[in-house]
Motif scaffolding. Structure first.
Motif, PDB file in Angstrom:
ATOM      1  N   ALA A  45       0.834  -1.197   0.000  1.00 42.48           N
ATOM      2  CA  ALA A  45       0.000   0.000   0.000  1.00 42.48           C
ATOM      3  C   ALA A  45       0.868   1.246   0.000  1.00 42.48           C
ATOM      4  CB  ALA A  45      -0.901   0.009   1.234  1.00 42.48           C
ATOM      5  N   ARG A  46       0.290   2.331  -0.523  1.00 43.48           N
ATOM      6  CA  ARG A  46       0.885   3.656  -0.372  1.00 43.48           C
ATOM      7  C   ARG A  46      -0.259   4.648  -0.313  1.00 43.48           C
ATOM      8  NH1 ARG A  46       3.790   4.832  -6.197  1.00 43.48           N
ATOM      9  NH2 ARG A  46       1.898   4.778  -7.455  1.00 43.48           N
ATOM     10  N   LEU A  52      -5.644   5.972  -1.156  1.00 46.72           N
ATOM     11  CA  LEU A  52      -4.885   4.788  -0.781  1.00 46.72           C
ATOM     12  C   LEU A  52      -4.793   3.894  -2.011  1.00 46.72           C
ATOM     13  CD1 LEU A  52      -3.605   3.055   1.544  1.00 46.72           C
ATOM     14  CD2 LEU A  52      -5.867   1.994   1.771  1.00 46.72           C
ATOM     15  N   GLU A  53      -3.582   3.557  -2.414  1.00 43.91           N
ATOM     16  CA  GLU A  53      -3.379   2.653  -3.539  1.00 43.91           C
ATOM     17  C   GLU A  53      -2.890   1.315  -3.005  1.00 43.91           C
ATOM     18  OE1 GLU A  53      -0.614   5.052  -5.857  1.00 43.91           O
ATOM     19  OE2 GLU A  53      -2.207   5.267  -7.356  1.00 43.91           O
ATOM     20  N   HIS A  63      -4.948  -0.647  -7.405  1.00 43.84           N
ATOM     21  CA  HIS A  63      -6.358  -0.468  -7.089  1.00 43.84           C
ATOM     22  C   HIS A  63      -6.438   0.744  -6.175  1.00 43.84           C
ATOM     23  CE1 HIS A  63      -7.383  -4.317  -8.912  1.00 43.84           C
ATOM     24  NE2 HIS A  63      -6.160  -4.626  -8.528  1.00 43.84           N
ATOM     25  N   THR A  64      -7.176   1.756  -6.607  1.00 42.34           N
ATOM     26  CA  THR A  64      -7.206   3.049  -5.930  1.00 42.34           C
ATOM     27  C   THR A  64      -8.484   3.212  -5.119  1.00 42.34           C
ATOM     28  OG1 THR A  64      -5.900   3.968  -7.735  1.00 42.34           O
ATOM     29  CG2 THR A  64      -7.014   5.536  -6.294  1.00 42.34           C
ATOM     30  N   ILE A  77     -12.869   4.661   6.069  1.00 41.85           N
ATOM     31  CA  ILE A  77     -13.627   3.875   5.093  1.00 41.85           C
ATOM     32  C   ILE A  77     -12.970   4.129   3.754  1.00 41.85           C
ATOM     33  CG2 ILE A  77     -15.814   3.573   3.891  1.00 41.85           C
ATOM     34  CD1 ILE A  77     -17.209   4.327   6.501  1.00 41.85           C
ATOM     35  N   ALA A  78     -12.588   3.062   3.093  1.00 42.93           N
ATOM     36  CA  ALA A  78     -11.974   3.142   1.758  1.00 42.93           C
ATOM     37  C   ALA A  78     -13.028   2.761   0.736  1.00 42.93           C
ATOM     38  CB  ALA A  78     -10.789   2.200   1.671  1.00 42.93           C
ATOM     39  N   THR A  79     -13.214   3.643  -0.257  1.00 42.58           N
ATOM     40  CA  THR A  79     -14.186   3.391  -1.305  1.00 42.58           C
ATOM     41  C   THR A  79     -13.457   3.372  -2.634  1.00 42.58           C
ATOM     42  OG1 THR A  79     -15.842   4.576  -0.012  1.00 42.58           O
ATOM     43  CG2 THR A  79     -16.357   4.172  -2.317  1.00 42.58           C
ATOM     44  N   LYS A  80     -13.671   2.322  -3.421  1.00 45.22           N
ATOM     45  CA  LYS A  80     -12.981   2.169  -4.707  1.00 45.22           C
ATOM     46  C   LYS A  80     -13.336   3.311  -5.639  1.00 45.22           C
ATOM     47  CE  LYS A  80     -11.538  -1.576  -7.723  1.00 45.22           C
ATOM     48  NZ  LYS A  80     -10.135  -1.421  -7.516  1.00 45.22           N
ATOM     49  N   GLU A  81     -12.311   3.882  -6.262  1.00 50.97           N
ATOM     50  CA  GLU A  81     -12.528   4.983  -7.205  1.00 50.97           C
ATOM     51  C   GLU A  81     -12.763   4.452  -8.587  1.00 50.97           C
ATOM     52  OE1 GLU A  81      -9.202   7.659  -6.772  1.00 50.97           O
ATOM     53  OE2 GLU A  81     -10.142   8.573  -5.045  1.00 50.97           O
TER      54      GLU A  81
END
Length: 81
Positions: A45-46, A52-53, A63-64, A77-81
């Motif tokens: 990850a970075r 967050l990628e 995957h961003t 909360i990470a939501t796919k772009e």
């Protein structure tokens, strides 16, 4: 539109969810360098600002995800772009 439905997070096996809870260990203070994710040595990850990628180790496709603070989760909360 209802609340975001969280899924299990990626685990380095090729599973890329639409939205998941992110522990701060995954996302805080990472900088722009790729780093291994705790407990998942095949996942890297970075983070740049609120992005967050993620990728599998050695892969070129990323995957961003967009990060939003979620105090009730103690992370984001990470939501796919």
């Amino acid at each position: 539109m209802g609340p975001i439905q969280l899924e299990p997070g990626p685990d380095g096996t090729g599973w890329w969810p639409t939205a998941f809870g992110v522990d701060t260990d995954w996302s805080d203070g990472r900088g722009t360098a790729w780093r291994a994710v705790a407990n998942y040595p095949t996942l890297q990850a970075r983070r740049v600002d609120e992005t967050l990628e993620l990728r599998q180790a050695g892969a070129t496709d990323t995957h961003t995800y967009h990060l939003v603070a979620a105090d009730d989760l103690g992370g984001y909360i990470a939501t796919k772009e």
